[in-house]
Design an enzyme around this catalytic site. Structure first.
Site, PDB file in Angstrom:
ATOM      1  N   GLY A  38       0.783  -1.228   0.000  1.00 22.04           N
ATOM      2  CA  GLY A  38       0.000   0.000   0.000  1.00 22.04           C
ATOM      3  C   GLY A  38       0.812   1.273   0.000  1.00 22.04           C
ATOM      4  N   GLU A  39       2.131   1.177   0.205  1.00 18.22           N
ATOM      5  CA  GLU A  39       2.970   2.374   0.159  1.00 18.22           C
ATOM      6  C   GLU A  39       3.060   2.904  -1.270  1.00 18.22           C
ATOM      7  OE1 GLU A  39       6.757   1.485   1.814  1.00 18.22           O
ATOM      8  OE2 GLU A  39       5.992   1.147   3.850  1.00 18.22           O
ATOM      9  N   LYS A 193     -29.398  30.002   6.325  1.00 18.02           N
ATOM     10  CA  LYS A 193     -29.537  28.621   6.788  1.00 18.02           C
ATOM     11  C   LYS A 193     -28.848  28.429   8.127  1.00 18.02           C
ATOM     12  CE  LYS A 193     -25.341  26.801   4.658  1.00 18.02           C
ATOM     13  NZ  LYS A 193     -24.749  25.857   3.714  1.00 18.02           N
ATOM     14  N   ARG A 195     -26.812  25.171  10.063  1.00 17.21           N
ATOM     15  CA  ARG A 195     -26.279  23.820   9.881  1.00 17.21           C
ATOM     16  C   ARG A 195     -26.134  23.171  11.258  1.00 17.21           C
ATOM     17  NH1 ARG A 195     -23.390  21.704   5.625  1.00 17.21           N
ATOM     18  NH2 ARG A 195     -22.954  23.771   4.775  1.00 17.21           N
ATOM     19  N   ASP A 219     -21.868  27.889  -5.957  1.00 13.88           N
ATOM     20  CA  ASP A 219     -21.151  27.499  -4.740  1.00 13.88           C
ATOM     21  C   ASP A 219     -19.753  27.055  -5.130  1.00 13.88           C
ATOM     22  OD1 ASP A 219     -20.758  27.112  -2.051  1.00 13.88           O
ATOM     23  OD2 ASP A 219     -22.369  25.662  -1.789  1.00 13.88           O
ATOM     24  N   ASP A 223     -21.003  18.635  -2.437  1.00 13.09           N
ATOM     25  CA  ASP A 223     -20.557  17.401  -1.791  1.00 13.09           C
ATOM     26  C   ASP A 223     -21.714  16.408  -1.756  1.00 13.09           C
ATOM     27  OD1 ASP A 223     -19.321  15.417  -0.334  1.00 13.09           O
ATOM     28  OD2 ASP A 223     -18.706  16.702   1.319  1.00 13.09           O
ATOM     29  N   THR A 224     -22.467  16.368  -0.685  1.00  7.97           N
ATOM     30  CA  THR A 224     -23.616  15.456  -0.627  1.00  7.97           C
ATOM     31  C   THR A 224     -24.856  16.067  -1.278  1.00  7.97           C
ATOM     32  OG1 THR A 224     -24.296  16.290   1.537  1.00  7.97           O
ATOM     33  CG2 THR A 224     -22.765  14.412   1.512  1.00  7.97           C
ATOM     34  N   GLY A 226     -26.996  18.069  -0.139  1.00 10.81           N
ATOM     35  CA  GLY A 226     -28.134  18.327   0.736  1.00 10.81           C
ATOM     36  C   GLY A 226     -28.501  19.800   0.792  1.00 10.81           C
ATOM     37  N   THR A 227     -27.501  20.639   0.995  1.00 14.61           N
ATOM     38  CA  THR A 227     -27.728  22.084   1.041  1.00 14.61           C
ATOM     39  C   THR A 227     -28.270  22.596  -0.283  1.00 14.61           C
ATOM     40  OG1 THR A 227     -25.974  22.434   2.683  1.00 14.61           O
ATOM     41  CG2 THR A 227     -26.591  24.327   1.323  1.00 14.61           C
TER      42      THR A 227
END
EC number: 2.7.6.1
Length: 311
Positions: A38-39, A193, A195, A219, A223-224, A226-227
């Site tokens: 993994g290195e 908003k 959070r 923005d 990411d997800t 949601g906002t």
């Protein structure tokens, strides 16, 4: 372009190739792979002595692997007698951890800056940091590029707008929204908003004259989502005709793609600071940031203004 070498990390090689192509260069021959345990292994297979070397790595998922790869590549370059080393980090991970919002927590954005400098970078190029103040964590020159001109140019050419308004999903993004609105010649709105915890947002209300208009939510990061989706739903409930979303960095974690697909958002426009092509969905439109980064590199080499790209 003489005297320049471009080394591509593995996180977003397509973007690196586009940047090199813009400059009329080929990518430097470098082996970046992983040992069986993994290195990370880095080996530069051609001389870079006396060159201005640009190491391009976007800190995408897996973030920690790509960060370590960047540090090891910078170290390998530093030990190869270059004239100057520039770390090109289109997406700067840990940027959302730029202060102690709770007791006994790290300032991760500062630590990443320290590591990049310690590894050997003499200069950094980044695109739309989550907090512009992160530039102050570095003791070396930081070229902080913004994708707003790129997004504006794409919207102008590909989206028919009759009565637009640019909306910031939070108070912290007002400057970004204003910059885009100034180019489009329209007004801005702001989502208010709260959070309650990370990756969850409760959209409260919107400030601005939005009824009957076409809203462009801008923005730095999706990411997800949601906002973003909550903001879009609020805008529709407040009477906007259409909702378009644009952002510099498309992470699209977890349920983001499903949320966006099922949302009232008509288009989702992002740049390719992150390798989003594998997450392609019907509403997604990707515009290349390579010409912007390539032009910044050209101007650095020529000793001309980089900031004039955005004014």
């Amino acid at each position: 372009m003489n005297g320049v070498k471009i080394i591509a990390g593995t996180s977003n090689k397509t973007l690196s190739e586009e940047i090199a192509g813009y400059l009329g260069l080929r990518l430097t021959d470098a082996l970046i792979t992983t040992f069986s345990d993994g290195e990370i292994r880095v080996q530069i297979n051609e001389s870079i002595r006396g060159y201005h070397v640009y190491v391009i790595t976007s800190l995408s998922n897996p973030v920690n692997h790509n960060l370590m790869e960047l540090l090891l590549t910078l170290d390998a370059v530093k030990r190869s007698s270059p004239k100057e080393i520039t770390a090109v980090v289109p997406y700067y991970a840990y940027g959302r951890q730029d202060r102690q919002d709770k007791p006994r927590t790290p300032i991760s954005a500062k630590l990443v800056a320290d590591l990049i400098q310690k590894a050997g970078a003499n200069r950094v190029i980044v695109v739309d940091l989550h907090s512009p103040q992160i530039q102050g964590f570095f003791d070396i020159p930081v070229e902080h590029l913004t994708a707003i001109p790129v997004l504006y140019d794409y919207i102008r050419k590909n989206v028919v707008l009759e009565n637009p308004i640019v909306v910031s999903p939070d108070a912290g993004g007002v400057k970004r929204a204003r910059d885009l609105a100034n180019k489009l010649g329209c007004g801005i709105g702001v989502i208010l908003k709260r959070r309650p915890e990370p990756n969850k947002a409760e959209v409260m209300d919107v400030v601005g004259d939005i009824e009957g208009k076409e809203a462009i939510i801008v923005d730095d990061i999706i990411d997800t989502a949601g906002t973003l989706v909550a903001a879009a739903n609020l805008l529709v409930n407040k009477g906007v005709k259409r909702v378009i979303a644009c952002a510099t960095h498309g992470i699209f974690s977890g349920p983001a793609v499903e949320r966006l697909t099922n949302s009232p958002i008509e288009k989702v426009i992002v740049t390719n600071t992150l390798p989003v092509y594998e997450k392609k969905f019907g509403k997604l439109e990707v515009v290349s940031i390579a010409p912007l980064i390539g032009e910044a590199i050209r101007r650095i080499q020529e000793g001309t203004s980089v900031s004039s790209l955005f004014t």
